[in-house]
Design a protein around this motif. Structure first.
Motif, PDB file in Angstrom:
ATOM      1  N   ASP A   1     -11.985  20.449  -6.736  1.00 38.93           N
ATOM      2  CA  ASP A   1     -11.439  20.416  -5.245  1.00 38.93           C
ATOM      3  C   ASP A   1     -11.149  18.975  -4.762  1.00 38.93           C
ATOM      4  O   ASP A   1     -10.088  18.372  -4.871  1.00 38.93           O
ATOM      5  CB  ASP A   1     -12.070  21.305  -4.410  1.00 38.93           C
TER       6      ASP A   1
ATOM      7  N   LYS B   1      -6.197  14.438  -0.547  1.00 39.92           N
ATOM      8  CA  LYS B   1      -7.181  14.231   0.996  1.00 39.92           C
ATOM      9  C   LYS B   1      -8.442  13.232   0.802  1.00 39.92           C
ATOM     10  O   LYS B   1      -9.004  13.385   0.039  1.00 39.92           O
ATOM     11  CB  LYS B   1      -7.434  15.635   1.324  1.00 39.92           C
TER      12      LYS B   1
ATOM     13  N   LYS C   1      -4.582  24.629  -7.754  1.00 39.41           N
ATOM     14  CA  LYS C   1      -4.653  23.721  -6.580  1.00 39.41           C
ATOM     15  C   LYS C   1      -3.387  22.856  -6.726  1.00 39.41           C
ATOM     16  O   LYS C   1      -2.682  22.677  -5.690  1.00 39.41           O
ATOM     17  CB  LYS C   1      -6.006  22.926  -6.496  1.00 39.41           C
TER      18      LYS C   1
ATOM     19  N   GLU D   1       0.192  19.666   3.871  1.00 42.69           N
ATOM     20  CA  GLU D   1      -0.369  20.929   4.561  1.00 42.69           C
ATOM     21  C   GLU D   1       0.277  21.486   5.815  1.00 42.69           C
ATOM     22  O   GLU D   1      -0.311  21.535   6.825  1.00 42.69           O
ATOM     23  CB  GLU D   1      -2.110  20.689   4.896  1.00 42.69           C
TER      24      GLU D   1
ATOM     25  N   ARG E   1      -0.409  25.093   1.923  1.00 44.28           N
ATOM     26  CA  ARG E   1      -1.478  24.311   1.528  1.00 44.28           C
ATOM     27  C   ARG E   1      -2.884  24.926   2.383  1.00 44.28           C
ATOM     28  O   ARG E   1      -3.980  24.735   1.988  1.00 44.28           O
ATOM     29  CB  ARG E   1      -1.336  22.813   1.633  1.00 44.28           C
TER      30      ARG E   1
ATOM     31  N   LEU F   1      -5.772  26.936   1.091  1.00 47.54           N
ATOM     32  CA  LEU F   1      -6.700  26.377   0.514  1.00 47.54           C
ATOM     33  C   LEU F   1      -7.848  26.272   1.319  1.00 47.54           C
ATOM     34  O   LEU F   1      -9.219  25.804   0.754  1.00 47.54           O
ATOM     35  CB  LEU F   1      -6.606  24.990  -0.342  1.00 47.54           C
ATOM     36  N   ASN F   2      -7.480  26.418   2.559  1.00 50.46           N
ATOM     37  CA  ASN F   2      -8.791  26.417   3.791  1.00 50.46           C
ATOM     38  C   ASN F   2      -9.378  27.543   3.900  1.00 50.46           C
ATOM     39  O   ASN F   2     -10.320  27.764   4.783  1.00 50.46           O
ATOM     40  CB  ASN F   2      -8.160  25.819   4.942  1.00 50.46           C
TER      41      ASN F   2
END
Ligand code: GLY
Length: 361
Positions: free
Chosen positions: A135, A141, A222, A232, A236, A239-240
């Motif tokens: 990740d 990020k 990912k 995002e 995206r 992915l949270n």
């Protein structure tokens, strides 16, 4: 598994043994041959792997090493200031190269330092934890925490390369493997039901070097998402999943001078957010129970008093996905498929917290 590669934006991710997949040749190539090399790492990784790392690669023999205290509580501005000052002392310039060698804290913080020093240096990530391999080190990020708020300060900045070598996982304590495994489960839940089923049978006490295919699979999920939506704005956000409530729980611990593994917080967050998905009639009962059983069998119970919910919930108000001050969740509509920008009423959020604390209630 043969050596494999994935790319997104300008980044290349190489999987497999670092010695065999061209790390030294890359560092000696025209792109980096003249660059000073600075390795940012933490004290644990330094003790376990630095001698091996430096001695294995000729291009690193002259590298400067910046060693940081480990742990999420050190992913803060104060530490960045020390590192920026060290880079100034070493007279590091725009053409030099930072190598982030460590877990998620190092790749998040080191990437942020690289992206902001003199308006941006190149960096390479060599993640050493399962969490950072599947990740944190991938997707651009970078950032640091602000008090109890996770990753509040940061920029999108891609590593030139990410080298994923499962050999580094062999020295990880089981808790760190469990932590990274939560992010892998998340990848299955949001995007790939077959992969979720495969993951359920992974024996976390087996040699992690044999998991490289699964690590690759997670990163491929990912990589596809961040290629479609790097900044995002849309999917995206999937992915949270598990992170809205997970980050609030982590923030609560940080506020109380305690640190829990990120993956544990994500696991509890996925439980709560699956519960919300069920109650909003997005996820069916059978699939909800499958998720609930899997997570409860693999992770310890969240040990906070019910009264703590009143302190955790306000932390949701600073979640980065919020829109116009409204808390915005990523939920599941089935195993293998997520839906973002979901509004959830306050009573249901409280019910979800109560559910993870008291499953039988
Ligand atoms: N860790 C979630 C993301 O990279 O978007």
């Amino acid at each position: 598994m043969n050596l494999k590669t994935l790319t997104y934006n300008q980044s290349e991710i190489r999987f497999g043994n670092l010695t065999e997949n061209g790390f030294d040749a890359l560092l000696s190539s025209p792109r980096y041959a003249q660059s000073k090399k600075i390795i940012i790492t933490d004290e644990n990784v330094y003790d376990l792997w630095m001698e091996d790392f430096i001695s294995s690669f000729e291009a690193l023999h002259e590298a400067e090493i910046i060693q940081l205290p480990p742990g999420e509580e050190n992913k803060v501005l104060d530490i960045c200031q020390h590192v920026w000052s060290a880079l100034s002392e070493y007279e590091i310039g725009r053409n030099d190269l930072i190598i982030n060698f460590g877990g998620g804290v190092i790749t998040d913080l080191g990437g942020f330092i690289a992206a902001t020093f003199k308006r941006g240096l190149s960096f390479i990530n060599v993640p050493t934890t399962l969490l950072s391999q599947v990740d944190a080190s991938v997707g651009g990020k970078t950032g640091i925490d602000l008090g109890p708020y996770k990753n509040q300060i940061g920029v999108f900045a891609d590593a030139d390369y990410v080298f994923i070598d499962a050999r580094y996982l062999t020295t990880l304590p089981p808790i760190e493997l469990e932590s990274g495994y939560a992010e892998m489960l998340k990848h299955g839940l949001i995007a790939d039901a077959k992969y979720w089923k495969e993951l359920k049978s992974i024996d976390l006490s087996s040699n992690p070097e044999t998991w490289l295919d699964s690590i690759y699979h997670s990163v491929a999920i990912k990589q596809k998402i961040v290629t479609e939506d790097h900044l995002e704005k849309s999917n995206r956000k999937n992915l949270n999943f598990g992170h809205t409530i997970g980050h609030a729980i982590e923030g609560y611990y940080l506020e109380n001078d305690a640190v829990i593994p990120h993956g544990y917080a994500v696991a509890w967050g996925m439980l709560a957010e699956s519960f919300i998905s069920l109650k909003m009639e997005l996820l069916n009962q059978n699939e909800f129970e499958e998720i609930n059983d899997t997570i409860r069998n693999r992770y310890p119970k969240l040990e906070v008093e019910t009264a703590a919910i009143a302190e955790i919930k306000p932390l949701l108000l600073n979640d980065k996905k919020n829109v116009n001050g409204e808390i915005s969740f990523t939920l599941l509509n089935k195993i293998g498929s997520a839906i973002y920008n979901q509004k959830v009423n306050d009573a249901l959020i409280s019910e979800a917290f109560e559910f993870i604390l008291n499953p039988e209630a």
